[in-house]
Design an enzyme around this catalytic site. Structure first.
Site, short mmCIF file in Angstrom:
data_model
loop_
_atom_site.label_atom_id
_atom_site.label_comp_id
_atom_site.label_asym_id
_atom_site.label_seq_id
_atom_site.Cartn_x
_atom_site.Cartn_y
_atom_site.Cartn_z
N GLU A 33 0.77 -1.33 0.12
CA GLU A 33 -0.08 -0.16 0.18
C GLU A 33 0.97 1.35 0.06
O GLU A 33 1.92 1.32 0.46
CB GLU A 33 -0.73 -0.07 1.27
CG GLU A 33 -1.94 1.19 1.38
CD GLU A 33 -2.88 1.00 2.52
OE1 GLU A 33 -3.54 1.81 2.61
OE2 GLU A 33 -2.77 0.13 3.22
N ASN A 56 -6.43 1.39 2.88
CA ASN A 56 -7.50 2.52 3.17
C ASN A 56 -7.02 3.77 2.38
O ASN A 56 -7.84 4.57 1.81
CB ASN A 56 -7.17 3.10 4.64
CG ASN A 56 -7.66 2.14 5.54
OD1 ASN A 56 -8.40 1.08 5.37
ND2 ASN A 56 -7.11 2.29 7.01
N ASN A 101 -12.10 -0.98 -0.87
CA ASN A 101 -11.56 -1.35 0.38
C ASN A 101 -12.39 -1.21 1.67
O ASN A 101 -12.51 0.18 1.79
CB ASN A 101 -10.18 -1.03 0.60
CG ASN A 101 -9.32 -1.43 2.03
OD1 ASN A 101 -8.98 -2.40 1.94
ND2 ASN A 101 -9.37 -0.62 2.82
N GLU A 102 -12.58 -2.16 2.59
CA GLU A 102 -13.11 -1.93 3.75
C GLU A 102 -14.27 -0.94 3.86
O GLU A 102 -14.27 0.02 4.71
CB GLU A 102 -12.12 -1.67 5.10
CG GLU A 102 -11.38 -2.88 5.19
CD GLU A 102 -10.19 -2.67 6.39
OE1 GLU A 102 -10.05 -1.44 6.87
OE2 GLU A 102 -9.45 -3.54 6.32
N TYR A 157 -6.57 -9.46 11.67
CA TYR A 157 -5.35 -9.04 12.18
C TYR A 157 -5.26 -9.39 13.62
O TYR A 157 -6.33 -9.38 14.28
CB TYR A 157 -4.74 -7.39 12.18
CG TYR A 157 -4.72 -7.02 10.70
CD1 TYR A 157 -3.42 -7.21 10.12
CD2 TYR A 157 -5.58 -6.29 10.17
CE1 TYR A 157 -3.49 -6.82 8.72
CE2 TYR A 157 -5.41 -5.77 8.68
CZ TYR A 157 -4.19 -6.07 8.32
OH TYR A 157 -4.19 -5.41 7.09
N GLU A 211 -6.42 -9.54 3.45
CA GLU A 211 -5.50 -8.92 4.47
C GLU A 211 -5.37 -9.56 5.75
O GLU A 211 -6.37 -10.08 6.15
CB GLU A 211 -6.09 -7.55 4.88
CG GLU A 211 -5.77 -6.51 3.70
CD GLU A 211 -6.26 -5.00 4.26
OE1 GLU A 211 -5.98 -4.85 5.62
OE2 GLU A 211 -6.68 -4.18 3.51
N GLN A 228 1.58 -6.56 5.32
CA GLN A 228 1.85 -6.34 4.21
C GLN A 228 3.40 -6.94 3.69
O GLN A 228 3.64 -7.90 4.51
CB GLN A 228 1.95 -4.83 3.89
CG GLN A 228 0.55 -4.28 3.79
CD GLN A 228 0.45 -2.73 3.60
OE1 GLN A 228 1.15 -2.17 3.06
NE2 GLN A 228 -0.43 -2.00 4.14
#
Length: 497
Positions: free
Chosen positions: A22, A67, A167-168, A239, A287, A344
């Site tokens: 990212e 993000n 994304n999200e 996560y 992710e 990442q």
């Protein structure tokens, strides 16, 4: 453990071993790209980082966010560098110089033998920007955007075939956050025109940002009810951390990933049934990682700088063990999880770390990921496992043995991945391989350390590394090994004769 070569979960999709870069922190600037670095090539890409990424054999890399993508104008990152604007990135409160954009990243991906998994902005942008980006990347020539790419020095299309639709988008932290209905409608219309530009692409719709979101479940059902006919995958993000410093509970957190996958798969199947559909929606766990070490440090970083050291988790040995358990969990669900991205890749919650103008090194989590990427390609097998169990703060009946096997028929190789979660005692491992006649041990790799908090650094990059001194052996069609306390193990067998 009992294995049979005919009891196959699925052939593992190579995209299971994907990663993510990212425009965040030092992932790009100071990570993959550092003009003036002693190892930099003619485009400014660090070749020491390229070497480590190639060792991981990452087949696909998600880009440019995250993000970040929800406020990103992709047009800012193309054309002559001197004319590209600097922008405020509101997602991470930094300044984005746009020295790296679509073309440069596609070029970097080629150098590490990876495909690009491109994200589109459905926060501040939408349908028009999405179709234009597909045209710019994939259309051969003869149109405005494809000819513009050619004028920028890229005659051949990038031919990007995997795309995620934002994304999200359920997260209040996300620029342009939406309700499930708002997102489902927008994703549907974007998907339509993107596939009209290139019918060969595959599309990933956003699932919930994590399983603790208050709309989890309902979000997935609503989005798929709207977009089922136009998308191919649904995303999952998760996560894990150990802020409580509870080793046994921490290593049990792969059970949370297991439950998350099962729940989302069941929702996908519900929508398939509701619509009398024939298409199975597969999952993109795009992710996943350990992330908690750097959170307090990140609060102290001043805003509006370029490439500050954000999310630079320094991983220890116990983190590597959990990553091993998470990788095994993904393989167990290879019938539904076709894409997975370790988030990442460089510096930002990453297996690879760099110092500016200095060295690059492998963090502890580098090794289980590399092992599974190298030896986890083939058919994941249903394993019948009997193991002693324990209870922790958040979980019950946690098996001390976490394990799976992958059979590569073409190479006549069988690989067993195993974690011993026991913090104090070795575990006697016995595996019945009667359907694998004439197989012998060719390697038993072990990652172990007396200090569960041990880390690798630029000065001491080899403090936590695997060794080849495991004790696995085969006798009478049974593999036996004494797995060290709290250890990651890779037992490789090959047919002989």
């Amino acid at each position: 453990m009992i294995l049979d070569k005919n009891l196959i979960i699925a052939n593992v999709d190579k995209r299971m071993f994907g990663s993510f870069i990212e425009h965040l922190g030092r992932a790009i600037y100071g990570g993959i790209y550092e003009p003036g670095h002693p190892s930099a090539d003619e485009m400014g890409f660090r070749q020491d980082v390229i070497h480590l990424v190639k060792h991981l054999q990452v087949p696909i890399v998600r880009y440019p966010g995250g993000n970040f993508v929800s406020g990103y104008n992709w047009e800012d990152g193309i054309g002559p560098r001197e004319s590209r604007p600097r922008r405020l990135d509101l997602a991470w409160r930094t300044v984005e110089p746009n020295e790296i954009g679509t073309n440069e990243f596609a070029e970097w991906a080629k150098r590490v033998n990876a495909e690009v998994y491109m994200a589109i902005n459905l926060g501040t942008r939408g349908i028009d920007a999405a179709r234009n980006l597909v045209e710019y990347c994939n259309h051969p020539s003869g149109s405005y955007w494809s000819d513009l790419r050619i004028s920028h020095g890229y005659q051949k299309p990038h031919n990007i075939k995997t795309w995620c639709l934002g994304n999200e988008m359920d997260g209040p932290w996300q620029i342009g956050a939406k309700t499930a209905y708002e997102y489902g409608r927008l994703a549907t219309e974007a998907a339509k025109v993107m596939k009209w530009v290139d019918p060969e692409i595959e599309l990933v719709a956003c699932g919930s940002s994590n399983s603790s979101m208050p709309t989890f479940g309902q979000w997935e059902a609503t989005v798929l009810d709207l977009a089922y006919d136009h998308v191919d995958y649904l995303s999952l993000h998760s996560y894990y951390g150990n802020p409580e410093n509870d080793f046994s509970n921490y290593l049990a957190k792969s059970l949370d990933m297991d439950s998350f996958i099962k729940t989302v798969a069941s929702i996908c199947d519900y929508i398939k049934g509701k619509k009398h559909g024939k298409k199975t929606i597969h999952l993109a766990f795009d992710e996943w990682n350990v992330w908690y070490h750097s959170r307090e440090q990140d609060k102290k970083i001043k805003p509006w700088s370029i490439a500050p050291p954000l999310l630079q988790d320094v991983y220890n040995f116990e983190d590597a063990l959990l990553v091993g358990c998470l990788l095994i969990t993904l393989l167990k669900h290879s019938d539904r999880v076709k894409i997975a991205c370790l988030a990442q890749l460089v510096n930002v919650i990453a297996p690879i770390m760099t110092s500016d103008r200095g060295t690059a090194w492998a963090q502890t989590i580098f090794y289980p990921f590399a092992h599974v990427s190298h030896y986890g390609r083939g058919a994941a097998l249903h394993a019948v496992i009997s193991s002693p169990v324990y209870d922790s703060k958040d979980f019950t009946d946690v098996p001390y043995l976490e394990s799976i096997a992958v059979y590569n028929e073409g190479n006549e190789e069988l690989t067993i991945f195993a974690v011993n979660r026991n913090p104090a005692e070795p575990l006697l491992f016995e595996c019945d391989i009667r359907s694998f006649t004439d197989y012998r041990i060719i390697q038993h790799l072990v990652l172990e350390h007396e200090d569960i908090k041990a880390v690798n650094t630029a000065i001491f990059p080899n403090r936590v590394v695997p060794h080849n001194g495991g004790n696995a052996q085969v006798q009478d069609e049974e593999v036996t090994a004494l797995l060290s306390k709290r250890s990651w193990n890779v037992i490789r067998l090959k047919k002989y004769g």
